[in-house]
Motif scaffolding. Structure first.
Motif, PDB file in Angstrom:
ATOM      1  N   ASP A 144       0.851  -1.194   0.000  1.00  0.00           N
ATOM      2  CA  ASP A 144       0.000   0.000   0.000  1.00  0.00           C
ATOM      3  C   ASP A 144       0.888   1.247   0.000  1.00  0.00           C
ATOM      4  O   ASP A 144       1.493   1.578   1.017  1.00  0.00           O
ATOM      5  CB  ASP A 144      -0.891  -0.010   1.239  1.00  0.00           C
ATOM      6  N   TRP A 145       0.938   1.933  -1.126  1.00  0.00           N
ATOM      7  CA  TRP A 145       1.816   3.094  -1.250  1.00  0.00           C
ATOM      8  C   TRP A 145       1.449   4.186  -0.254  1.00  0.00           C
ATOM      9  O   TRP A 145       2.281   4.991   0.135  1.00  0.00           O
ATOM     10  CB  TRP A 145       1.815   3.644  -2.676  1.00  0.00           C
ATOM     11  N   ARG A 146       0.195   4.211   0.172  1.00  0.00           N
ATOM     12  CA  ARG A 146      -0.240   5.246   1.118  1.00  0.00           C
ATOM     13  C   ARG A 146       0.442   5.113   2.471  1.00  0.00           C
ATOM     14  O   ARG A 146       0.558   6.078   3.214  1.00  0.00           O
ATOM     15  CB  ARG A 146      -1.761   5.199   1.289  1.00  0.00           C
ATOM     16  N   LYS A 147       0.915   3.924   2.784  1.00  0.00           N
ATOM     17  CA  LYS A 147       1.621   3.696   4.049  1.00  0.00           C
ATOM     18  C   LYS A 147       3.101   4.065   3.945  1.00  0.00           C
ATOM     19  O   LYS A 147       3.831   3.930   4.917  1.00  0.00           O
ATOM     20  CB  LYS A 147       1.477   2.238   4.472  1.00  0.00           C
ATOM     21  N   CYS A 148       3.515   4.538   2.797  1.00  0.00           N
ATOM     22  CA  CYS A 148       4.927   4.836   2.545  1.00  0.00           C
ATOM     23  C   CYS A 148       5.165   6.326   2.321  1.00  0.00           C
ATOM     24  O   CYS A 148       6.127   6.712   1.652  1.00  0.00           O
ATOM     25  CB  CYS A 148       5.393   4.042   1.323  1.00  0.00           C
ATOM     26  N   GLN A 149       4.322   7.155   2.877  1.00  0.00           N
ATOM     27  CA  GLN A 149       4.416   8.588   2.601  1.00  0.00           C
ATOM     28  C   GLN A 149       5.725   9.200   3.083  1.00  0.00           C
ATOM     29  O   GLN A 149       6.259  10.105   2.444  1.00  0.00           O
ATOM     30  CB  GLN A 149       3.217   9.328   3.193  1.00  0.00           C
ATOM     31  N   SER A 150       6.270   8.712   4.168  1.00  0.00           N
ATOM     32  CA  SER A 150       7.557   9.231   4.637  1.00  0.00           C
ATOM     33  C   SER A 150       8.643   8.970   3.600  1.00  0.00           C
ATOM     34  O   SER A 150       9.414   9.872   3.247  1.00  0.00           O
ATOM     35  CB  SER A 150       7.927   8.579   5.970  1.00  0.00           C
TER      36      SER A 150
END
Length: 69
Positions: free
Chosen positions: A41-47
């Motif tokens: 899930d790319w949304r969990k990789c915002q940092s």
């Protein structure tokens, strides 16, 4: 799953990897890929995404400054 960078860049370089290496952002690119592969899930990789984006932005600004000299 860990995505490992190519150990050696030869004549068969991926042009994107070459550009990212020149910009100094290749390792951050790998961190984004690894996070997405791990979390699915790319949304969990915002940092990681923001760190990569900041690196690319900084490189673009440095290149523009060189052109304006």
């Amino acid at each position: 799953m860990t995505i490992k960078p190519r150990e050696k860049f030869d004549n068969d370089d991926d042009p994107v990897e070459s550009m990212l290496k020149k910009a100094g952002c290749l390792e951050l690119h790998y961190k984004v890929q690894e996070c997405i592969a791990t979390t699915k899930d790319w949304r969990k990789c915002q940092s990681e995404v923001n760190d990569f984006k900041d690196c690319i932005t900084k490189h673009k600004q440095e290149e523009m400054a060189k052109l304006n000299r």
